[in-house]
Design a protein around this motif. Structure first.
Motif, PDB file in Angstrom:
ATOM      1  N   THR A  74     -45.079 -30.950   4.689  1.00 51.45           N
ATOM      2  CA  THR A  74     -45.052 -32.196   3.925  1.00 51.45           C
ATOM      3  C   THR A  74     -43.644 -32.778   3.874  1.00 51.45           C
ATOM      4  N   ASN A  75     -42.644 -31.936   3.632  1.00 51.82           N
ATOM      5  CA  ASN A  75     -41.260 -32.406   3.580  1.00 51.82           C
ATOM      6  C   ASN A  75     -40.783 -32.885   4.945  1.00 51.82           C
ATOM      7  N   ALA A  76     -41.156 -32.183   5.994  1.00 52.12           N
ATOM      8  CA  ALA A  76     -40.755 -32.583   7.348  1.00 52.12           C
ATOM      9  C   ALA A  76     -41.381 -33.931   7.702  1.00 52.12           C
ATOM     10  N   ARG A  77     -42.626 -34.135   7.294  1.00 51.24           N
ATOM     11  CA  ARG A  77     -43.279 -35.421   7.537  1.00 51.24           C
ATOM     12  C   ARG A  77     -42.529 -36.537   6.816  1.00 51.24           C
ATOM     13  N   ALA A  78     -42.146 -36.286   5.574  1.00 54.08           N
ATOM     14  CA  ALA A  78     -41.420 -37.308   4.810  1.00 54.08           C
ATOM     15  C   ALA A  78     -40.092 -37.654   5.484  1.00 54.08           C
ATOM     16  N   ARG A  79     -39.382 -36.641   5.962  1.00 57.29           N
ATOM     17  CA  ARG A  79     -38.109 -36.898   6.651  1.00 57.29           C
ATOM     18  C   ARG A  79     -38.337 -37.655   7.951  1.00 57.29           C
TER      19      ARG A  79
END
Length: 197
Positions: A74-79
């Motif tokens: 989820t965090n990688a997608r946001a970045r």
């Protein structure tokens, strides 16, 4: 026919021929093609970013114990979705590199998520997950093809602006700069991944 009249006819014809030979139309055509191919790359990355929330929601229902991997995805997608490269930035190696790194981090996170699936057989049997896994695989293939098409368009554009006679038009008329091809930035991207059970 007088020499003066002959000159009036031939000079515009020769000027038109010279401009045609200088890539007056070929350079913007190649540039627009490369920009369109870059838009295709971004479209495929957006498709992947749109699929990830569905994948995470499906996996969350079956693998609560692997919350860390889900949070990482989820965090990688946001970045990855926060870094954008406009067509005007395609000549800036730093901007393209930053975009590539963000997308590479997301690819690595998705790889770890798919490894989680291998550890939980009941997750693999879920039809929703199998469909989403197939979608992600297809999306990754589309991304690879879009990047390949973009790199070919950039190669054509860069060749056009660096070869004679188009180099004359590229420098004098357009002030053209070479575009940056897409390159793998993930460490070890040149090697096939090893999957161990």
């Amino acid at each position: 026919m007088s020499l003066r009249r002959f000159g009036k006819i031939m000079l515009p014809a020769m000027l038109a021929l010279w401009l045609t030979a200088c890539g007056i139309n070929a350079i913007p055509t190649a540039e627009e093609n490369a920009k369109a191919k870059w838009a295709d790359v971004q479209n495929q990355y957006q498709r992947r970013a749109d699929l990830i929330p569905n994948l995470v929601a499906t996996v969350r229902g079956y693998a609560e114990q692997e919350r860390e991997v889900l949070v990482e995805v989820t965090n990688a997608r946001a970045r990855a979705t926060s870094v954008n490269v406009s067509p005007e930035q395609l000549t800036d190696p730093a901007a393209v590199e930053q975009f590539s790194q963000a997308q590479g981090a997301l690819s690595q996170s998705l790889g770890r998520l798919l490894l989680v699936v291998e550890r939980y057989p009941d997750l693999k049997s879920n039809q929703n997950f199998l469909a989403l896994q197939s979608q992600i695989e297809g999306t990754e293939n589309r991304i690879a093809i879009a990047r390949l098409d973009y790199n070919r368009a950039v190669q054509d554009y860069n060749t056009e602006i660096r070869t004679f006679p188009s180099i004359v038009g590229a420098r004098l008329i357009y002030g053209a700069k070479p575009m940056v091809p897409f390159q793998a930035t993930s460490p070890g991207a040149e090697q096939a991944p090893k999957v161990e059970f």
